[in-house]
Design an enzyme around this catalytic site. Sequence first.
Site, PDB file in Angstrom:
ATOM      1  N   LYS A  52      45.953  12.070 -28.945  1.00  0.00           N
ATOM      2  CA  LYS A  52      47.160  12.468 -29.684  1.00  0.00           C
ATOM      3  C   LYS A  52      48.148  11.301 -29.696  1.00  0.00           C
ATOM      4  CE  LYS A  52      50.532  16.299 -29.927  1.00  0.00           C
ATOM      5  NZ  LYS A  52      51.039  17.522 -29.261  1.00  0.00           N
ATOM      6  N   SER A 127      51.531  21.525 -32.389  1.00  0.00           N
ATOM      7  CA  SER A 127      51.686  20.226 -32.987  1.00  0.00           C
ATOM      8  C   SER A 127      50.436  19.354 -32.943  1.00  0.00           C
ATOM      9  CB  SER A 127      52.824  19.475 -32.294  1.00  0.00           C
ATOM     10  OG  SER A 127      52.523  19.244 -30.924  1.00  0.00           O
ATOM     11  N   SER A 151      51.164  23.766 -28.108  1.00  0.00           N
ATOM     12  CA  SER A 151      50.590  22.776 -29.024  1.00  0.00           C
ATOM     13  C   SER A 151      49.163  22.326 -28.710  1.00  0.00           C
ATOM     14  CB  SER A 151      51.484  21.544 -29.098  1.00  0.00           C
ATOM     15  OG  SER A 151      52.641  21.849 -29.827  1.00  0.00           O
TER      16      SER A 151
END
Length: 450
Positions: A52, A127, A151
């Site tokens: 990420k 997210s 997330s």
Amino acid sequence: HLDRIDAVDGTVHAFLHVAADAALASAALVDDSIAAGTAPASPLAGVPLALKDVFTTSDMPTTAGSRILEGWRPPYDATVTSRLRAAGVTILGKTNMDEFAMGSSTEYSAYGVTHNPWDTTRVPGGSGGGSAAALAAFEAPLAIGTDTGGSIRQPAAFTGTVGVKPTYGGVSRYGLIACASSLDQGGPCARTVLDTALLHEVIGGYDPLDSTSIDAPVPSVVAAAREGANGDLSGLRVGVVRELTGEGYQPGVQASFDAALRQLEKLGAEVVEVSCPHFEYGLAAYYLILPSEVSSNLARFDAMRYGLRVSEGASAEAVMAATREAGFGPEVKRRIILGTYALSSGYYDAYYGQAQKVRTLISRDFAAAFGRADVLVSPATPTTAFPIGDKVDDPLAMYLNDLATIPTNLAGTAAMSVPSGLSDGLPVGLQIMAPALGEAVMYRVAAAYE
Ligand code: GLN
């Protein structure tokens, strides 16, 4: 995996940056060390991973999904990054995310939306939608996410993958670009429970560079996952959180959850009902605490230290204002304003102070519930993946995605989402929650259920 990324990422858009040359070089290094008999001891040596884009990487850009960090090269590796490298894991690149990890659909990224591989007209969650989509599209077998309010777990549920939010302090936040520091937690993502456990052990454990890191050994989650794989849960109590079922949950999600309970009983677990009466205030408390911390954390993006600078106006203040105006997207601005308001003198006690009290009550609810059950379960999300564009202009509808995941972040406990079948052709996630440092029993139940 690089070929697969070439073939499908034009459609999925899971990656913001693919580090093909670095990945090949890192894999070659592992090959050489195997030949020389000096390979890293990790079973994940040479296995590709999608990271990420909120963890710093000294050899790749790091944007946190924001225009304000476009082109920024961090001078150092996050602890998660350096532990991956030390284990010989091959980092394929950086994945798309909602800006500064605020959002539930990856539509708030400054760099375009990620599409859910199960149905490319739908969101992959957020997210960490890029990491989850990379797994579901077989672009990578392992990924890293962060979970501040869901997330990791919500994208896992939306993409039929496994995502774990470790105990707060279980995975170092050093080099993780802060969203809300008292809630942020990095964690492992994969397509199977055992792969997730293997990755958990690589990234987890004490780090003196993070003052909130827990100085205790990570429970052996790999052993727990292997034990769970024998499918015997007899003697284990599974608590159904009454407040996290029923109203607000899509019928197909509820049906999948009911089937999961029957399956857990079949595996020998005793299913009991528990009540956590303060969970219903979780969302409200979270959406005060998180913006408050965001308004403080994001003050560092001042046009002087990192990334973008819009040199308009005669004063430093004018440059800061112009840069923040151009560099932050609408959701980030909304939360900075909310947080600044909630923390302002005169309102502090009414909002932030009250929210902190709710946080304590939620922790007590968990403590009481874990007195009656070894793990708690709920649907991971109220709905399956929704169409792109559906909620992007409706913040409250977007926030409702986090109904079931947020209590865990407020309490600092552990939880995960594990695939729980399909509803109308779309994946559903079962959430399994455990006490702080109770990851072993959580992985055991997940592996048995999987
Ligand atoms: N949907 C949550 C939010 O927008 C998720 C945050 C997170 O876990 N990073 O705040």
